[in-house]
Structure formats: structure tokens, C-alpha cells
Design a protein around this motif. Structure first.
Motif, PDB file in Angstrom:
ATOM      1  N   ALA A  97       0.838  -1.202   0.000  1.00 27.84           N
ATOM      2  CA  ALA A  97       0.000   0.000   0.000  1.00 27.84           C
ATOM      3  C   ALA A  97       0.875   1.256   0.000  1.00 27.84           C
ATOM      4  CB  ALA A  97      -0.931   0.000   1.209  1.00 27.84           C
ATOM      5  N   ILE A  98       1.951   1.247   0.772  1.00 22.53           N
ATOM      6  CA  ILE A  98       2.872   2.383   0.801  1.00 22.53           C
ATOM      7  C   ILE A  98       3.578   2.531  -0.540  1.00 22.53           C
ATOM      8  CG2 ILE A  98       5.026   3.237   1.817  1.00 22.53           C
ATOM      9  CD1 ILE A  98       3.994   2.106   4.502  1.00 22.53           C
ATOM     10  N   GLU A  99       4.007   1.424  -1.106  1.00 23.53           N
ATOM     11  CA  GLU A  99       4.655   1.473  -2.425  1.00 23.53           C
ATOM     12  C   GLU A  99       3.725   2.074  -3.470  1.00 23.53           C
ATOM     13  OE1 GLU A  99       6.244  -2.297  -3.610  1.00 23.53           O
ATOM     14  OE2 GLU A  99       7.378  -2.517  -1.745  1.00 23.53           O
ATOM     15  N   LEU A 100       2.476   1.660  -3.464  1.00 18.68           N
ATOM     16  CA  LEU A 100       1.508   2.203  -4.429  1.00 18.68           C
ATOM     17  C   LEU A 100       1.185   3.666  -4.138  1.00 18.68           C
ATOM     18  CD1 LEU A 100      -0.944  -0.820  -4.795  1.00 18.68           C
ATOM     19  CD2 LEU A 100       0.626   0.087  -6.528  1.00 18.68           C
ATOM     20  N   GLY A 101       1.043   3.992  -2.862  1.00 19.78           N
ATOM     21  CA  GLY A 101       0.702   5.363  -2.480  1.00 19.78           C
ATOM     22  C   GLY A 101       1.798   6.364  -2.771  1.00 19.78           C
ATOM     23  N   THR A 102       3.037   5.903  -2.824  1.00 20.81           N
ATOM     24  CA  THR A 102       4.159   6.813  -3.079  1.00 20.81           C
ATOM     25  C   THR A 102       4.731   6.677  -4.489  1.00 20.81           C
ATOM     26  OG1 THR A 102       5.737   5.225  -2.161  1.00 20.81           O
ATOM     27  CG2 THR A 102       4.817   6.856  -0.636  1.00 20.81           C
ATOM     28  N   LEU A 103       4.096   5.856  -5.302  1.00 22.23           N
ATOM     29  CA  LEU A 103       4.599   5.606  -6.654  1.00 22.23           C
ATOM     30  C   LEU A 103       4.748   6.883  -7.472  1.00 22.23           C
ATOM     31  CD1 LEU A 103       5.452   3.526  -8.772  1.00 22.23           C
ATOM     32  CD2 LEU A 103       3.049   3.371  -9.443  1.00 22.23           C
ATOM     33  N   LEU A 104       3.745   7.736  -7.460  1.00 18.30           N
ATOM     34  CA  LEU A 104       3.793   8.961  -8.249  1.00 18.30           C
ATOM     35  C   LEU A 104       4.949   9.860  -7.822  1.00 18.30           C
ATOM     36  CD1 LEU A 104       2.584  10.689 -10.469  1.00 18.30           C
ATOM     37  CD2 LEU A 104       1.058  11.691  -8.749  1.00 18.30           C
ATOM     38  N   SER A 105       5.112  10.055  -6.518  1.00 14.00           N
ATOM     39  CA  SER A 105       6.201  10.938  -6.069  1.00 14.00           C
ATOM     40  C   SER A 105       7.565  10.336  -6.363  1.00 14.00           C
ATOM     41  CB  SER A 105       6.076  11.253  -4.579  1.00 14.00           C
ATOM     42  OG  SER A 105       6.342  10.107  -3.797  1.00 14.00           O
ATOM     43  N   ARG A 106       7.671   9.025  -6.320  1.00 12.64           N
ATOM     44  CA  ARG A 106       8.949   8.387  -6.639  1.00 12.64           C
ATOM     45  C   ARG A 106       9.279   8.508  -8.111  1.00 12.64           C
ATOM     46  NH1 ARG A 106       8.552   3.071  -5.824  1.00 12.64           N
ATOM     47  NH2 ARG A 106       6.424   3.048  -5.098  1.00 12.64           N
ATOM     48  N   GLN A 107       8.265   8.623  -8.950  1.00 12.28           N
ATOM     49  CA  GLN A 107       8.485   8.768 -10.383  1.00 12.28           C
ATOM     50  C   GLN A 107       8.792  10.209 -10.774  1.00 12.28           C
ATOM     51  OE1 GLN A 107       8.627   6.137 -12.479  1.00 12.28           O
ATOM     52  NE2 GLN A 107       8.349   4.914 -10.663  1.00 12.28           N
TER      53      GLN A 107
END
Length: 89
Positions: free
Chosen positions: A70-80
Motif C-alpha cells: 500500500a505504501i509502495e503504491l501510495g508513493t509511486l507517483l512521487s517516486r516517479q
């Protein structure tokens, strides 16, 4: 800003935030342990006599695999969109 960037180089991280705002960096900004405090509550760092930041990712081991995803998905945009350069966008 990424937490890891702040811990790795607090001065550069603060400068990357202050510069676009037209504010100057002051080395005293890194000495929060020595600053006058008026907090009512907060984390344990308010009792510390030092201002050093330490990377602590022990919380990751306490997360279930579902919460980790859930954290990986929730932060995916900012990591990109925010590379780990310390730069603020």
C-alpha cells in the motif's frame, strides 16, 4: 523531499527548500536541539541534546506485506516525479 535525502545531507536538503522561497540558509537551522523550545508534545527527539539525524527504517520490518505494498503504491507517483537529488519540485 525524500526522508533519506534529508538524513544524508540536511544542509543541502534545507537549502533546496529555502532557495526557491528566497530565504537564506542559516547553520543554526541544523541545531534544533540547542534552540529554545515551547512544545507541548512531540516525538522523543525533543529530549535529545544533539541535532544529528539518523536514518531509521526499522519501522519497515513491523509492516505487513499488504501495508508495504500500500505504501509502495501510495508513493509511486512521487517516486516517479521527484528524483532522489534533494531538489524540490
Amino acid at each position: 523531499m525524500h526522508y533519506q535525502d534529508l538524513v544524508r545531507d540536511p544542509k543541502a536538503a534545507l537549502q533546496s527548500i529555502l532557495q526557491p522561497l528566497g530565504l537564506d540558509f542559516d547553520p543554526r537551522q541544523l541545531d534544533w536541539a540547542g534552540a529554545e523550545k515551547h512544545e507541548v508534545a512531540g516525538n522523543h527527539m525533543r529530549f535529545e541534546a544533539r541535532s544529528e539525524l539518523v536514518l531509521d527504517e526499522s519501522w519497515r520490518q513491523s509492516l505487513s506485506p499488504l501495508k508495504q505494498r500500500a505504501i509502495e503504491l501510495g508513493t509511486l507517483l512521487s517516486r516517479q516525479t521527484l528524483p532522489k537529488t534533494g531538489a524540490v519540485r
